[in-house]
Structures are given as structure tokens and as C-alpha cells.
Design a protein around this motif. Structure first.
Motif, PDB file in Angstrom:
ATOM      1  N   ARG A 291       8.533  -0.886   7.902  1.00 49.61           N
ATOM      2  CA  ARG A 291       7.187  -1.581   7.601  1.00 49.61           C
ATOM      3  C   ARG A 291       7.177  -2.588   6.576  1.00 49.61           C
ATOM      4  O   ARG A 291       6.641  -3.628   6.600  1.00 49.61           O
ATOM      5  CB  ARG A 291       6.080  -0.561   7.858  1.00 49.61           C
ATOM      6  CG  ARG A 291       5.978   0.377   9.191  1.00 49.61           C
ATOM      7  CD  ARG A 291       4.901   1.208   9.210  1.00 49.61           C
ATOM      8  NE  ARG A 291       4.855   2.123   7.886  1.00 49.61           N
ATOM      9  CZ  ARG A 291       5.350   3.353   8.271  1.00 49.61           C
ATOM     10  NH1 ARG A 291       5.701   3.864   9.423  1.00 49.61           N
ATOM     11  NH2 ARG A 291       5.220   4.291   7.253  1.00 49.61           N
TER      12      ARG A 291
ATOM     13  N   GLN B  53       0.322   8.162  -0.278  1.00 53.55           N
ATOM     14  CA  GLN B  53      -0.897   8.483  -0.002  1.00 53.55           C
ATOM     15  C   GLN B  53      -0.783  10.138  -0.194  1.00 53.55           C
ATOM     16  O   GLN B  53      -2.029  10.428  -0.630  1.00 53.55           O
ATOM     17  CB  GLN B  53      -0.977   8.248   1.711  1.00 53.55           C
ATOM     18  CG  GLN B  53      -1.286   6.765   1.987  1.00 53.55           C
ATOM     19  CD  GLN B  53      -0.230   6.050   1.897  1.00 53.55           C
ATOM     20  OE1 GLN B  53       1.143   6.227   1.597  1.00 53.55           O
ATOM     21  NE2 GLN B  53      -0.402   4.814   2.272  1.00 53.55           N
TER      22      GLN B  53
ATOM     23  N   ARG C  53       0.851  -1.032  -0.079  1.00 55.08           N
ATOM     24  CA  ARG C  53      -0.037  -0.091  -0.034  1.00 55.08           C
ATOM     25  C   ARG C  53       0.855   1.322  -0.132  1.00 55.08           C
ATOM     26  O   ARG C  53       0.632   2.175  -0.473  1.00 55.08           O
ATOM     27  CB  ARG C  53      -1.007  -0.124   1.125  1.00 55.08           C
ATOM     28  CG  ARG C  53      -2.123  -1.101   1.281  1.00 55.08           C
ATOM     29  CD  ARG C  53      -2.898  -0.842   2.516  1.00 55.08           C
ATOM     30  NE  ARG C  53      -4.044  -1.922   2.267  1.00 55.08           N
ATOM     31  CZ  ARG C  53      -5.292  -1.845   2.757  1.00 55.08           C
ATOM     32  NH1 ARG C  53      -5.805  -0.863   3.429  1.00 55.08           N
ATOM     33  NH2 ARG C  53      -6.078  -3.018   2.326  1.00 55.08           N
TER      34      ARG C  53
ATOM     35  N   VAL D 229      -5.364   4.129   2.969  1.00 58.40           N
ATOM     36  CA  VAL D 229      -4.871   3.987   4.252  1.00 58.40           C
ATOM     37  C   VAL D 229      -4.272   2.591   4.332  1.00 58.40           C
ATOM     38  O   VAL D 229      -4.565   1.584   4.064  1.00 58.40           O
ATOM     39  CB  VAL D 229      -6.221   3.980   5.059  1.00 58.40           C
ATOM     40  CG1 VAL D 229      -6.040   4.019   6.674  1.00 58.40           C
ATOM     41  CG2 VAL D 229      -6.616   5.465   4.946  1.00 58.40           C
ATOM     42  N   ASN D 230      -3.081   2.595   5.201  1.00 56.12           N
ATOM     43  CA  ASN D 230      -2.263   1.382   5.710  1.00 56.12           C
ATOM     44  C   ASN D 230      -2.485   1.015   7.154  1.00 56.12           C
ATOM     45  O   ASN D 230      -1.604   1.603   8.015  1.00 56.12           O
ATOM     46  CB  ASN D 230      -0.987   1.414   5.285  1.00 56.12           C
ATOM     47  CG  ASN D 230      -0.019   0.118   5.349  1.00 56.12           C
ATOM     48  OD1 ASN D 230      -0.918  -0.769   5.725  1.00 56.12           O
ATOM     49  ND2 ASN D 230       0.904   0.086   5.147  1.00 56.12           N
ATOM     50  N   ASP D 231      -3.515   0.549   7.665  1.00 53.43           N
ATOM     51  CA  ASP D 231      -3.884   0.318   9.056  1.00 53.43           C
ATOM     52  C   ASP D 231      -3.252  -1.137   9.222  1.00 53.43           C
ATOM     53  O   ASP D 231      -3.992  -2.049   9.731  1.00 53.43           O
ATOM     54  CB  ASP D 231      -5.270   0.459   9.358  1.00 53.43           C
ATOM     55  CG  ASP D 231      -6.069  -0.380   8.448  1.00 53.43           C
ATOM     56  OD1 ASP D 231      -5.717  -0.842   7.381  1.00 53.43           O
ATOM     57  OD2 ASP D 231      -7.311  -0.974   8.891  1.00 53.43           O
ATOM     58  N   ARG D 232      -2.106  -1.360   8.883  1.00 49.14           N
ATOM     59  CA  ARG D 232      -1.235  -2.629   8.967  1.00 49.14           C
ATOM     60  C   ARG D 232      -1.412  -3.005  10.500  1.00 49.14           C
ATOM     61  O   ARG D 232      -1.445  -4.310  10.696  1.00 49.14           O
ATOM     62  CB  ARG D 232      -0.111  -2.593   8.602  1.00 49.14           C
ATOM     63  CG  ARG D 232       0.802  -1.516   8.975  1.00 49.14           C
ATOM     64  CD  ARG D 232       2.357  -1.574   8.375  1.00 49.14           C
ATOM     65  NE  ARG D 232       3.120  -2.935   8.557  1.00 49.14           N
ATOM     66  CZ  ARG D 232       3.785  -3.086   9.802  1.00 49.14           C
ATOM     67  NH1 ARG D 232       3.711  -2.181  10.790  1.00 49.14           N
ATOM     68  NH2 ARG D 232       4.497  -4.430   9.810  1.00 49.14           N
ATOM     69  N   GLU D 233      -0.957  -2.249  11.619  1.00 53.84           N
ATOM     70  CA  GLU D 233      -0.772  -2.754  13.018  1.00 53.84           C
ATOM     71  C   GLU D 233      -2.128  -3.446  13.320  1.00 53.84           C
ATOM     72  O   GLU D 233      -2.165  -4.379  13.947  1.00 53.84           O
ATOM     73  CB  GLU D 233      -0.587  -1.707  13.831  1.00 53.84           C
ATOM     74  CG  GLU D 233       0.862  -0.966  13.446  1.00 53.84           C
ATOM     75  CD  GLU D 233       0.917  -0.015  12.684  1.00 53.84           C
ATOM     76  OE1 GLU D 233      -0.103   0.265  11.834  1.00 53.84           O
ATOM     77  OE2 GLU D 233       1.909   0.575  12.164  1.00 53.84           O
ATOM     78  N   LYS D 234      -3.279  -2.879  12.868  1.00 52.98           N
ATOM     79  CA  LYS D 234      -4.612  -3.362  13.331  1.00 52.98           C
ATOM     80  C   LYS D 234      -4.944  -4.501  12.733  1.00 52.98           C
ATOM     81  O   LYS D 234      -5.487  -5.536  13.340  1.00 52.98           O
ATOM     82  CB  LYS D 234      -5.602  -2.250  12.912  1.00 52.98           C
ATOM     83  CG  LYS D 234      -7.101  -2.566  13.315  1.00 52.98           C
ATOM     84  CD  LYS D 234      -8.259  -1.666  12.982  1.00 52.98           C
ATOM     85  CE  LYS D 234      -9.597  -1.978  13.204  1.00 52.98           C
ATOM     86  NZ  LYS D 234     -10.533  -1.047  13.124  1.00 52.98           N
ATOM     87  N   GLN D 235      -4.525  -4.621  11.474  1.00 52.47           N
ATOM     88  CA  GLN D 235      -4.982  -5.798  10.533  1.00 52.47           C
ATOM     89  C   GLN D 235      -3.981  -7.055  10.859  1.00 52.47           C
ATOM     90  O   GLN D 235      -4.361  -8.226  11.084  1.00 52.47           O
ATOM     91  CB  GLN D 235      -4.562  -5.630   9.244  1.00 52.47           C
ATOM     92  CG  GLN D 235      -5.294  -6.817   8.306  1.00 52.47           C
ATOM     93  CD  GLN D 235      -4.432  -7.842   7.963  1.00 52.47           C
ATOM     94  OE1 GLN D 235      -2.963  -8.027   8.015  1.00 52.47           O
ATOM     95  NE2 GLN D 235      -4.922  -8.722   7.320  1.00 52.47           N
TER      96      GLN D 235
ATOM     97  N   GLY E 165       0.590  -4.398   5.407  1.00 52.84           N
ATOM     98  CA  GLY E 165       0.276  -3.457   4.428  1.00 52.84           C
ATOM     99  C   GLY E 165       0.123  -4.138   2.861  1.00 52.84           C
ATOM    100  O   GLY E 165       0.067  -3.442   2.022  1.00 52.84           O
TER     101      GLY E 165
END
Length: 469
Positions: free
Chosen positions: A391, A308, A262, A449-455, A415
Motif C-alpha cells: 500500500r 496504529q 500514516r 486510521v488509514n482509510d486509503r481505499e475510500k479516500q 495514505g
């Protein structure tokens, strides 16, 4: 032949679901494994199964790394990964292409071992071979499917390999007098050896060098170049040229399995663009290694935008629909380029490849493939750049999954979004009833949006040795 034996307390077996399959499993077992390294043959040995031996202990991945940048930090912070030096036994190797060239053919690898390059990665990442394979693939599409399908490969500039295609190049050059061309060494990076020219006499010295006698060639090897039509109408932001660096991870070529990251970035030149000065490398070359030496370069600000930020800028200026079309066209570049070498790359289950794609946008928002890098730089140019690359590399290890935590059915890992799995992968929030319609969206989120930690928190469960007693 010398054989060394080592033990690994935990490893995994993943059966990856293919398109149309409903079976997937992930099992863990304790085994002893061995690796043999020999110099007697260039052929890789068959994977003979040895006797298994149980061993009590925590999971441990032994890694070897030949680079001294961000990847070292990522590997050292990886839980239960241990670095080995010199000729130590390894389960995972992040090597440079030089090590691969000298050692790959003589290294026997057990089932679980992974290495970060395919044997002949250069079929896509050497500038002349990339174009050769794209041209061949485009011709095969035209023959087998038709011109409409073949036209979907019209994303690379007119290019000739020199000196072998010099006469073809001259014919094309004479058809459009006054056009600007760019010369690039086929196997160099970071902007080294690149120059622009308008007249054939500008490369006369190079041409004379290329036609030395055979005796002279033995003493001074002539380097191959590509001559490529320069894109004279690049998309500009604040009057400056830029290109995009996009990351694509391939974990298999047969079947083709590719992931799109991403995050990425745009690399800007430090000098306002104009065609009257083709000798100014700070104006025409966006490589960070070049721009860092520019008088106007500010190390605090750098010369990059995150992907982004660029996507938001383009959306605000041109609208969402136009930008989504642009990013779909970039998806097409990634897949078509991989398909062009799919039958040529030596597929090996031990190998994966993190490619760095360089894409240039023209003023009509058409994306052009400039080149593909097998060893994209992981050296950061700023703290923000370091965080992004950290990351990226961390998620690369998550997809490669030495720990055996994935089922093989995931369409997203951190990501990374799975964009091709022996066929196109579509977004899970789009119903199957829309198949074939314009609403059927590819599973790609470049610049989103790269909400990788949540995923990752939802994706991974603690490993057995990570659970508290």
C-alpha cells in the motif's frame, strides 16, 4: 552521442499551487518525447523542446525496476504500466543507489520522466553527513534566530565522525567515563558492522587500522564510522527495546514538499533489555535482518507492531495529550532534518525520494533520530508487512502521479498526508481563526486510521482510456 526517440500517447502538465496562490490547472495532451543517453559529459543537457506529434493510442507508462521485491509486484499490477528490460526506453525508473551513481549524470530526461532518488541523496542518508548537516543547520539557527529555535534540533545523539574527529570524540568520552557508545559504519545498513563499547581500548584495533600509512591505505581502504552516544534508557515494552520505521516522501526540495505516510511499524528486539551485556546484538539491535537470526525468533509472529497498534498502546498507557505531543515532536524531526539539507540537495524536478526514518523513544517518551534510509527495505517479513509495504509503494506512485490525475492542490493522497508545502500544512477541519493558537493542528496522521481505499475512490476519476465506451 546516441539519441533514441520514443512516443508517449498521453502525458500531463500540472501547475502545482504554492502557498498563497489561487491558480491550478491540469491539462492532458498528446506528444512525442525523446531521451538521450550520452557519455561525453557529466553535465545534464537543457530541456530543448522538440516538435510535437500526435499519436492515437492508450496511455502507457514504460518503467524500469532494478529491485526484485514488493515494488516489482506494485509496478506490474499498475494499470497500463509496461516493464522495459536492459537499455529499453523508460518513463519511470525505480533504481538502486548503485545504478544512480553510475548512470544519473549521463542520462538526459524529458519533462515527464521520474526517478526515485535525488542525485546527492546521501547528504541525509549517510550517517556522518546527516549529523554534519544537522550540526551545521543547528548552528545557523542559533546565529540567525536564537538558542530557543536551535534547541528544536536537539533530537540526535552526540555523534562524531571517525577517524576525522577521533580526538574530539576522546575528549567527550573522557567527560563521562563508563558511558556506552555505539560504533556504526557510515554507509552500511541492516545492522552490519555495528558494535557497542564502554572502554577506549575496545576500539584500539579499529584506531590502529585507521592510521595506516598512505601506501597501505591504497591497498586496504579504511571504512569511515560514526561513534554515537548510546541511548541507555530506551522505552521498553514487555522489557524489550524497539525503534520506529516511519516513511516520508519528498517530491521537491525547492520549494520543499514533503508527505508523511500514516502507516509504519515498530521493530522489536527478541531479547529482554539490560546494560550488563553490551555484546548481545539480539538485545540492542532491532534490525529485522539481525532479529531473524535470533534463536527466539518466531517467523509466524515476527518482531513488529503496526504503527496504529503502538499508538493505541501508548495512548492507553500515557493518555492522548502525551502521545499527541510525542508525535508532534516526531513531525519536528522530519521537517528539521529535511530543512538541514534543503540547500545542499540538488533539486531536480525528475526526482523524488521515499525516506525510511528510524526513530528511537527513550523512557521519557523523547524521540531520537537514529538514521535516515534512502533505500528502506521493501522485503516483507510477514503477510501483514507485505500488505503495508504494498500500500505504501502504491500510494507513492499515486503521489508521483505519472498518469496526471491530480490537480496539485491535494493535501492527501491515499495514505499520504501533505505535511509541508513551502511551509507547514494544517488540517482542513481547523478554521483559520485558530492560527497561532494551540488548536492549529498539523496535517499529519501517523498511526491514525488509514482509510486509503475510500479516500482514493473519491479522489481519482477514471482516466480517459479507462472509461467504457
Amino acid at each position: 552521442m546516441t539519441t533514441t526517440v520514443r512516443t508517449l500517447s498521453w502525458t500531463s502538465l500540472n501547475i502545482i499551487t504554492l502557498k498563497g496562490s489561487s491558480i491550478a490547472c491540469c491539462c492532458y495532451f498528446r506528444v512525442s518525447v525523446s531521451m538521450s543517453k550520452y557519455k561525453t559529459s557529466g553535465n545534464k543537457a537543457s530541456n530543448d523542446s522538440g516538435k510535437s506529434e500526435e499519436r492515437v493510442g492508450r496511455s502507457c507508462v514504460r518503467y524500469k525496476c532494478g529491485l526484485l521485491n514488493t515494488i516489482q509486484d506494485v509496478l506490474r499490477q499498475r494499470p497500463n504500466w509496461v516493464e522495459v528490460k536492459d537499455d529499453g526506453e523508460w518513463d519511470f525508473n525505480w533504481c538502486d543507489v548503485g545504478w544512480l551513481r553510475e548512470n544519473f549524470d549521463y542520462t538526459y530526461m524529458e519533462e515527464h520522466v521520474r526517478i526515485n532518488h535525488f542525485r546527492n541523496h546521501y547528504e541525509l542518508t549517510r550517517k556522518n553527513l546527516m549529523v554534519k548537516n544537522l550540526k551545521r543547520y543547528q548552528k545557523s539557527l542559533e546565529k540567525d534566530v536564537g538558542r530557543v529555535e536551535a534547541s528544536k534540533c536537539d533530537f540526535f545523539p552526540c555523534t562524531f565522525a571517525l577517524p576525522s574527529e577521533y580526538h574530539l570524540f576522546v575528549e567527550e568520552f573522557n567527560r563521562s567515563p563508563g558511558s556506552i557508545w555505539i560504533m556504526k559504519p557510515v554507509a552500511k545498513s541492516q545492522g552490519k558492522g555495528i558494535f557497542l563499547f564502554r572502554k577506549l581500548k575496545d576500539i584500539i584495533d579499529w584506531k590502529k587500522e585507521s592510521y595506516r600509512s598512505e601506501e597501505q591505505k591504497d591497498a586496504a581502504h579504511v571504512e569511515n564510522y560514526v561513534a554515537q552516544r548510546y541511548i541507555e534508557n530506551p522505552y521498553l515494552i514487555s522489557g524489550r527495546k524497539f525503534d520506529l520505521r516511519v516513511y516520508v516522501l519528498v517530491t521537491s526540495y525547492i520549494p520543499l514538499k514533503a508527505w508523511l505516510y500514516r502507516d509504519g511499524f515498530a521493530r522489536f528486539s527478541s531479547t529482554r533489555f539490560c546494560l550488563s551485556s553490551i555484546d548481545d546484538k539480539y538485545m540492542h539491535l532491532t534490525n529485522v535482518s539481525v532479529q531473524k537470526t535470533a534463536p527466539e525468533y518466531d517467523p509466524e509472529k515476527g518482531c513488529k507492531w503496526q504503527m496504529q497498534q503502538l499508538r493505541r498502546y501508548l495512548t492507553a498507557k500515557h493518555g492522548r495529550e502525551v502521545v499527541e505531543t510525542l508525535f508532534k515532536e516526531m513531525d519536528n524531526i522530519f521537517i528539521r532534518s529535511l530543512q538541514s539539507v534543503q540547500k545542499i540537495i540538488i533539486n531536480d524536478k525528475h526526482c523524488f525520494e521515499l525516506y525510511g526514518y528510524d526513530i528511537l523513544l527513550d523512557q521519557n517518551l523523547k524521540p531520537w533520530l537514529i538514521e535516515v534510509n534512502a533505500s528502506p527495505s521493501h522485503t516483507p517479513s510477514s503477510q501483514e508487512d507485505y500488505g503495508m509495504k504494498y500500500r505504501l509503494l502504491e500510494d507513492t506512485l499515486n503521489v508521483v502521479d505519472m498518469e496526471g490525475r491530480l490537480t496539485g492542490k491535494e493535501n492527501r493522497v491515499g495514505g499520504y498526508d501533505l505535511m509541508w508545502n513551502n511551509g507547514p500544512v494544517y488540517r482542513e477541519d481547523v478554521g483559520l481563526q485558530t492560527f497561532g493558537s494551540s488548536c492549529f493542528a498539523a496535517n499529519t496522521y501517523l498511526g491514525c486510521v488509514n482509510d486509503r481505499e475510500k479516500q482514493l475512490h473519491h479522489l481519482f476519476k477514471p482516466l480517459p482510456f479507462q472509461k467504457k465506451a
